[in-house]
Design an enzyme around this catalytic site. Structure first.
Site, PDB file in Angstrom:
ATOM      1  CB  SER A 176      -0.948   0.025   1.204  1.00 53.73           C
ATOM      2  OG  SER A 176      -0.235   0.275   2.400  1.00 53.73           O
ATOM      3  CB  THR A 236     -14.162  -8.541   1.845  1.00 54.98           C
ATOM      4  OG1 THR A 236     -12.803  -8.453   2.323  1.00 54.98           O
ATOM      5  CG2 THR A 236     -14.401  -9.932   1.276  1.00 54.98           C
ATOM      6  NE  ARG A 238     -16.485   1.113   2.618  1.00 54.36           N
ATOM      7  CZ  ARG A 238     -16.598   0.278   3.644  1.00 54.36           C
ATOM      8  NH1 ARG A 238     -16.528  -1.027   3.435  1.00 54.36           N
ATOM      9  NH2 ARG A 238     -16.793   0.744   4.863  1.00 54.36           N
ATOM     10  CD  GLU A 267     -23.039  -2.921  -0.979  1.00 54.96           C
ATOM     11  OE1 GLU A 267     -23.436  -2.802   0.204  1.00 54.96           O
ATOM     12  OE2 GLU A 267     -21.886  -3.262  -1.273  1.00 54.96           O
ATOM     13  CG  HIS A 286     -21.626  -5.109   2.107  1.00 56.65           C
ATOM     14  ND1 HIS A 286     -21.596  -3.779   1.777  1.00 56.65           N
ATOM     15  CD2 HIS A 286     -20.597  -5.277   2.976  1.00 56.65           C
ATOM     16  CE1 HIS A 286     -20.616  -3.171   2.409  1.00 56.65           C
ATOM     17  NE2 HIS A 286     -19.994  -4.071   3.158  1.00 56.65           N
TER      18      HIS A 286
END
Length: 319
Positions: A176, A236, A238, A267, A286
């Site tokens: 990251s 899992t 965003r 969603e 989700h």
């Protein structure tokens, strides 16, 4: 006068049974809504006469335009201790107190591995065939032992996913923008120099990044094209971290072996959404944080937040 509390998106109808709401009896009327309000007009009409709203995660945005339409609202409780879809400045301007709750990091870790294993071993296809009288064995499962797991993000959830990967005997790497070698060494994984290196070399890529300006659209068509055709992608985190059109194109084109997705651009998913029929996709609605222990924590803390607010001493303030 008795206050009214709306609990949003109680899809399973469990909000009032997984926590003890009796401390609020006689002071607060609790009403749960099992249906999702997809637009601001519908939501504003449904909750206009409520003083308190309990909302799950970041599913329902609370922009200034909505908050202005809820003149009775005084307390907004959001599960978790971070919520990017609430306009905190507008809430403060409207005199709305915003509080959070605790949450557990284990449920999304477990679901991540459910998706990885389900994809790797073709569990949906094989189970469906067995139950419907189809062929006895039609897939050849992918091995995890000795393969590379690439983690985009090595925070609280990513580091736990890494521990499971190591237990499976995988070569675990991470990247990251702010990840340091010291942090990677602490978790016991290798830091790779770039996301491109991670994508090109990994057999399983799992996303565990918070959504922000630097992570929105982080994986588009050029990035997905770097992945091995035998690789699996799991998200899992965003939906917006991955360009949804690019992901659909990669799945339809067979450019990756499969994807396990728990988060979506809309969603709940509309009935005609292309994600519902995409090939090579193991999709869940989700469920990352949907577990009994987590919901017990959410709603127990929601009751505590409301009690504290009524006592004039709000806790777990967000803003």
């Amino acid at each position: 006068m008795q206050l009214r509390c709306a609990v949003l998106d109680d899809f399973q109808g469990v909000a009032t049974t997984l926590a003890d709401w009796s401390p609020l009896e006689g002071r607060v009327e609790v009403v749960s809504f099992r249906e999702h309000f997809a637009d601001e007009d519908g939501l504003a009409a449904a909750v206009a006469d409520f003083d308190i709203i309990v909302t799950l995660r970041e599913r329902v945005p609370f922009p200034a335009s909505l908050l202005r339409r809820l003149p009775r609202l005084r307390l907004l409780v959001a599960s978790g201790m971070r919520n990017s879809v609430i306009d905190h400045a507008a809430a403060a301007e409207q005199g709305v107190t915003v509080c959070g709750t605790g949450s557990l990091s284990t449920p999304p870790v477990e679901l991540t591995w459910a998706l990885v294993l389900g994809l790797a071993r073709g569990l949906v296809e094989e189970s469906t065939a067995l139950r419907q009288g189809g062929p006895w064995q039609s897939t050849v499962g992918a091995d995890l032992h000795g393969r590379r797991l690439g983690l985009l993000g090595l925070g609280k959830i990513g580091s736990r996913v890494a521990q499971v990967g190591l237990a499976f005997g995988m070569d675990v790497v991470a990247w990251s923008r702010n990840l340091t070698k010291e942090r990677a060494d602490e978790v016991g994984v290798s830091l790779v120099p770039s996301k491109e290196d991670l994508l090109a070399s990994s057999d399983v890529v799992s996303i565990h990044l918070a959504l922000g300006d630097r992570t929105r659209g982080l994986l588009g068509a050029p990035e997905l094209a770097l992945m091995k055709p035998t690789a699996l992608l799991v998200n899992t985190s965003r939906a917006a971290v991955v360009d949804q059109d690019a992901l659909l194109a990669a799945l339809h084109g067979g450019r990756i072996a499969g994807a396990g997705i728990d988060v979506f651009d809309i969603e709940p998913l509309p009935a005609d959404h292309p994600m519902r029929t995409a090939p090579r996709l193991l999709a869940t609605p989700h469920l990352g944080y949907v577990s009994r222990a987590n919901y017990e924590t959410y709603y127990r803390h929601a009751v505590e937040d409301i009690e504290a607010y009524l006592a004039g001493e709000p806790v777990r303030l967000l803003g």
